[in-house]
Scaffold this motif. Structure first.
Motif, PDB file in Angstrom:
ATOM      1  N   SER A 172      30.551  14.432 -15.927  1.00 28.83           N
ATOM      2  CA  SER A 172      30.294  15.510 -16.905  1.00 28.83           C
ATOM      3  C   SER A 172      31.479  16.249 -17.115  1.00 28.83           C
ATOM      4  O   SER A 172      31.341  17.395 -17.684  1.00 28.83           O
ATOM      5  N   LYS A 225      23.081  11.655 -21.459  1.00 27.88           N
ATOM      6  CA  LYS A 225      22.922  12.859 -22.163  1.00 27.88           C
ATOM      7  C   LYS A 225      21.969  12.458 -23.370  1.00 27.88           C
ATOM      8  O   LYS A 225      22.231  11.577 -23.901  1.00 27.88           O
ATOM      9  N   GLY A 276      23.353  16.645 -12.261  1.00 25.29           N
ATOM     10  CA  GLY A 276      23.307  16.980 -13.681  1.00 25.29           C
ATOM     11  C   GLY A 276      22.317  18.053 -14.056  1.00 25.29           C
ATOM     12  O   GLY A 276      21.695  18.623 -13.058  1.00 25.29           O
ATOM     13  N   ASP A 325      23.382  16.278 -19.593  1.00 18.79           N
ATOM     14  CA  ASP A 325      24.748  15.474 -19.575  1.00 18.79           C
ATOM     15  C   ASP A 325      24.265  13.982 -18.770  1.00 18.79           C
ATOM     16  O   ASP A 325      23.063  13.525 -18.528  1.00 18.79           O
ATOM     17  N   HIS A 326      24.992  13.662 -17.849  1.00 19.20           N
ATOM     18  CA  HIS A 326      24.910  12.655 -17.024  1.00 19.20           C
ATOM     19  C   HIS A 326      23.765  13.020 -15.754  1.00 19.20           C
ATOM     20  O   HIS A 326      24.254  13.770 -15.133  1.00 19.20           O
TER      21      HIS A 326
END
Lengths: 718, 302
Positions: free
Chosen positions: A354, A432, A452, A495-496
């Protein structure tokens, strides 16, 4: 095997019975053009480019037409050529020429064939409805426009690799390839083995340009060497060859710094040999508001204070976590933020996936060998089922206990229960935008955030209202499980994200075995519900155009200066500076709303974007709506860049740090830390407001304030 | 500080104190000749001097903004209303007579401090509202020179589409104009220039260099038609009539810059007005406090 005889292009040939006309021709050196067929895949005859004249009423696709004894085949008659040309022309009418593959390497099979057949233009109209691109994968770029529906990728994925990710979607003009149930490739269960990309005859599936990135100053690692490492054994050799520069080997001597906290990067590290220390090098300190509740002189001072001595004592009364979450398989103890990693450990995943700043400094304690990899490689590792299982096992074995115990509520869990839980928890990986749970769904699990950030939202008047951003070390899902079994909010990956999922049944078992945890969790859930209710109640319904335009509606607390009272004496600014070690967190400038100046000072936003991405979670809400920057801030500056109103500033401070050259000694250093208005929470009232002699400075809840202000104005006019 | 309804409690308290003081003074002045050395006279003096001291402590309070010594606005209200009471208290103390040079000086100082305070309070009551209404582009006072530099640079950038800047109109422009060229050939910057006649370009440069630049460089000097809104409006209207429509956007931007300059000038003036009276009020207050202490010691000791 029985032999049969046939004639191909007037040439008598003998072949084994059962083989296709295409193979019979190929064996005898007669090339038949084809697009949908390749030797390592089952023929399906969908492109019809390989059609030949077998003396029958219609032309036959040679790849699926079995050769027969006495058959007379023409592969290049006028009829066949005309048909082939027509098919290519039809395919080219819909092909974005030159496609990505043709542009990059000039070997798009369709375009090559078109050139050979002399098809330069098409008489047919192009498709009117675009099929689009899918750029969600880190490794492979998908251009549905260039897809000719040959199904080579599908057979590669399903029959060669047995991943069963790719399939067909839609019919007619809407037909195309699809990942899982038509998900974006990056969000699907695709393991990025690269087989589809290798199989594709056009530019529909191409390797992303990340391969052009070369990691500097490292030793390139040969594919054979990588394949000998357990982590890379299961990864496609094709992929590794295409990404030769995306993973390198690095050697570190004892004492070398591998990466520093706050630095930006795009790589993750996998330790092959040696040991490293992972720690927060930035002094555990922050500018604290001078004062406190005791002592006249304590009330007069403010300073950069370290987490020792008096300030540390003060921390006890605050809701500080027991440990600090970082981008590594270990968390750091708050009192002694140093961890240790060894061979087989992977760190820097959040930075890599990310692009967040490094959360901690890593120093080699012995000579080390590490692999540094770009995110396309890490993505493939994380997608590989075998490797993923290995990572999960490592996590269950080493980190689950620690992770659960970072949540103060779970400190009392017994070791045997955690051991029993370890085999049951599931590690969930999300991309995401993925929705983890929706408001109104059945609550079936409890989640801990491992990597994340997630966003918690609730529906309010048709819009999603952000209730919270949660990062590593946070948890959610308890409200639904404890109450009526229905989710009260929607949680989405920002995000991830990697989550630890504890099934509802296991969660309930935990509660029944540990009543203390149930009691505390119920209290937390109630607190969160109350906070959410307050949050919802404070949402304005006042239609104020400029008010909305200035984003004031999103604030929980505004510092307003009544310009009709303010004499521009700057006492507020001086008070703020005096309260914060000489560094003001308030600038007497900003947007105007009627006769009020919205000073540049933290607005305590309802949707605090500043929190997203903090690598160590030091900017957060404690148990209220105030956004505070905790003393373990590493000074990366991400929050300052994220703040849409420029209300977070980075300031250098003089601090004493351990002198690595002279063990046991300290030396002066300058450390940058983020500062923003903390509402002087340690004092009864913000110093700026307290020090304003003209009754001009006010900290207000904007919606309520402006509502009553408006009513007052209307009353005055009427 | 605006003296509004929120000041009522202080106002009533001040009036009550004044009424009590007056009620005591009337029989006292009828019964005997009021003197500073009498018991009641000393009481008036001590109370009056105490109020002065309290008023003076506001300055100290401001220097210690974080100290939790009571809200600054409470101190300010006390400063205003108790400060107002000092005059009648000291007049009651002195029996409306000024004997001797020190007391005469003290009384003169008191009147000046009192008046400057009242004027200051009035200024701080009215001027912030005026400033808010008339200076929408207000900035931080200390930042004004910096903002002015930026405005000047912005103006130079704006006119670069009219003629080459910051240098004077280059020879090349005129030379190429004589050669019949429609566009200037004075270098890369000229490629983006607005098309106009050479005479017009020259006129624009002249106007900018002789009128706008001097004003932007020294906006406080006055004398320029741009220093006043009406003059500026008429000036730019004339300029618009002289130059082609394609330049009107730039002219409007220049007009806005000049308007911002005028606002900054006005801000400076109002800021000086807002705080300038303090240069009289504060030092004389300190002198009054010091001399008042001397007077007390001298009067009581001798």
């Amino acid at each position: 095997m029985r032999q049969i005889q046939l004639t191909i292009d007037d040439k008598p040939v003998t072949v084994d019975e059962g083989i296709s006309v295409f193979d019979a021709a190929r064996i005898h050196g007669i090339a038949i053009p084809v697009l949908c067929h390749q030797q390592n895949e089952r023929p399906v005859g969908v492109c019809r480019v390989c059609s030949v004249d077998c003396g029958e009423k219609v032309l036959q696709a040679s790849c699926i037409r079995p050769a027969e004894n006495g058959m007379k085949v023409q592969t290049n008659s006028d009829k066949v050529k005309k048909s082939r040309r027509m098919i290519i022309e039809l395919l080219m009418s819909d092909h974005p020429s030159p496609c990505a593959r043709q542009r990059n390497s000039g070997d798009c099979e369709l375009e090559t064939l078109a050139r050979i057949e002399g098809v330069t233009t098409s008489r047919f109209a192009k498709r009117v409805s675009p099929r689009g691109q899918d750029d969600s994968s880190l490794v492979i770029s998908v251009d549905h426009e260039a897809c000719i529906l040959c199904d080579r990728c599908i057979r590669g994925c399903d029959e060669i690799r047995h991943n069963d990710v790719l399939g067909r979607r839609g019919k007619g003009y809407n037909a195309g390839i699809a990942f899982d149930l038509n998900r974006p490739m990056g969000n699907s269960s695709c393991v990025s083995c690269g087989e589809c990309m290798v199989s594709c005859p056009t530019g529909a599936l191409t390797n992303k340009s990340v391969v052009k990135t070369v990691l500097p100053n490292g030793v390139p690692v040969a594919v054979e060497e990588l394949k000998r490492l357990p982590f890379f054994q299961k990864i496609s050799g094709t992929f590794l060859e295409l990404n030769a520069n995306a993973v390198i080997k690095r050697h570190y001597k004892a004492g070398d710094i591998v990466c520093r906290e706050g630095d930006y990067g795009s790589t993750a590290f996998y330790i092959l040999e040696g040991q490293v220390d992972i720690y927060l090098a930035t002094t555990m300190a922050h500018v604290a508001t001078g004062g406190g509740n005791t002592g006249v002189f304590r009330k007069m001072t403010s300073h950069l204070v370290t987490a020792t001595g008096t300030y540390k004592a003060g921390l006890a009364s605050q809701s500080h976590p027991r440990s600090i979450s970082i981008d590594a398989p270990v968390d750091l103890a708050f009192d002694n933020p140093v961890g240790h990693l060894g061979p087989g450990d992977l760190f820097g995943e959040m930075t890599c996936m990310s692009l967040y700043p490094r959360s901690a400094t890593v120093r080699a304690t012995t000579d080390c060998v590490m692999l540094e990899m770009l995110r396309n490689v890490l993505d493939v590792i994380q997608r590989n089922k075998t490797l993923r299982a290995e990572l999960e096992n490592n996590y269950r074995r080493r980190a689950l206990d620690e992770h659960l115990r970072t949540v103060p509520l779970f400190e009392s869990l017994s070791a045997d229960f955690i051991e029993s839980l370890a085999s049951k928890v599931e590690l969930v990986r999300l991309a995401k935008g993925d929705v983890i749970c929706r408001q109104g769904d059945v609550a079936d699990a409890f989640y801990l955030v491992r990597i994340g950030f997630v966003k918690v939202t609730e529906q309010h008047q048709g819009d999603d209202l952000v209730l919270a951003y949660l990062g590593k070390g946070s948890y959610f899902g308890e409200i639904g499980l404890l109450a009526n079994g229905v989710r009260t909010a929607t949680v989405t990956a920002l995000d991830h994200v990697e989550l630890v999922r504890i099934d509802g049944t296991d969660f309930q078992e935990m509660l029944s075995r540990f009543p203390d945890i149930k009691r505390d969790l119920t209290a937390v859930a109630r607190g969160r519900e109350e906070q959410n209710s307050r949050h919802m109640a404070s949402v304005t319904q006042i239609p104020l155009d400029s008010f909305l335009a200035q984003g004031l509606m999103e604030a929980n607390s505004l510092l307003l200066l009544d310009l009709e009272k303010c004499t521009r004496c700057d006492n507020c600014v001086r008070a703020c500076a005096d309260a914060h070690d000489g560094v003001t967190r308030l600038i007497r400038e900003g947007l105007r709303f009627e006769n009020f100046l919205v000073a540049t000072s933290c607005r305590q936003c309802r949707d605090p974007l500043c929190m997203v991405g903090c690598p160590v979670g030091s900017i957060r809400r404690r148990n209220s709506l105030e956004v505070v920057i905790e003393d373990w801030c590493v000074g990366c500056g991400l929050c300052a860049r994220n703040c849409p109103y420029g209300n977070i500033n980075m300031h250098p401070f003089d601090v004493m740090v351990a002198d690595l050259d002279r063990p046991g000694k300290q030396k002066a250093a300058i450390k940058t830390k983020a500062t923003s208005c903390d509402l002087c929470t340690e004092l009864a009232e913000p110093s700026c407001v307290y020090a304003c002699p003209h009754d001009a400075a006010h900290r207000v809840e904007p919606n309520q304030f402006f509502k009553s202000y408006r009513q007052k104005k209307i009353a005055e006019h009427s | 500080m605006r003296i509004d309804r929120t000041h009522r409690p202080w106002m009533f308290a001040a009036l009550a104190i004044f009424a009590v003081a007056l009620a005591a003074y009337i029989p006292y002045s009828i019964a005997s000749l009021p003197r500073g050395g009498s018991v009641l006279g000393i009481v008036y003096g001590v109370v009056g001097y105490g109020m002065m001291l309290f008023a003076a402590l506001l300055g100290v309070r401001k220097k210690l903004p974080v100290w939790r010594l009571g809200r600054a606005q409470t101190w300010m209200r006390g400063h205003i209303w108790l400060g107002l009471l000092t005059l009648p208290m000291i007049l009651f103390h002195a029996g409306f007579t000024f004997r001797g040079p020190l007391t005469g000086l003290l009384m003169a100082l008191l009147f000046i401090v009192f008046l400057s305070g009242v004027i200051g309070a009035a200024i701080q009551h009215y001027v912030p509202r005026m400033m808010t209404a008339s200076i929408p582009l207000e900035t931080i006072y200390e930042q004004i020179p910096h903002v002015r530099d930026q405005l000047r640079q912005e103006a130079d950038k704006l006119v670069s589409v009219l003629f080459a800047q910051p240098e004077a109109v280059p020879e090349g422009v005129i030379a190429s104009a004589h050669a019949g060229a429609e566009k200037s050939s004075a270098g890369p910057a000229t490629e983006e220039m607005i098309e106009m006649e050479v005479e017009e370009r020259q006129a624009a440069a002249d106007v900018y260099n002789t009128m706008i630049v001097p004003f932007l460089s020294n906006p406080d000097s006055g004398g320029s038609p741009l220093a006043k809104a009406d003059g500026a409006r008429s000036f730019f209207e004339t300029l618009r009539r002289k130059l082609p429509a394609t330049t009107h956007g730039v002219i409007a931007d220049l007009e806005n810059l000049c308007e911002e300059e005028r606002q900054l000038t006005k801000q400076k003036r109002l800021y000086v007005l807002l705080h300038g009276w303090l240069f009289v009020h504060v030092p004389l207050s300190i002198a009054l406090i010091v001399l008042g202490a001397v007077h007390a010691v001298v009067a009581l000791r001798y």
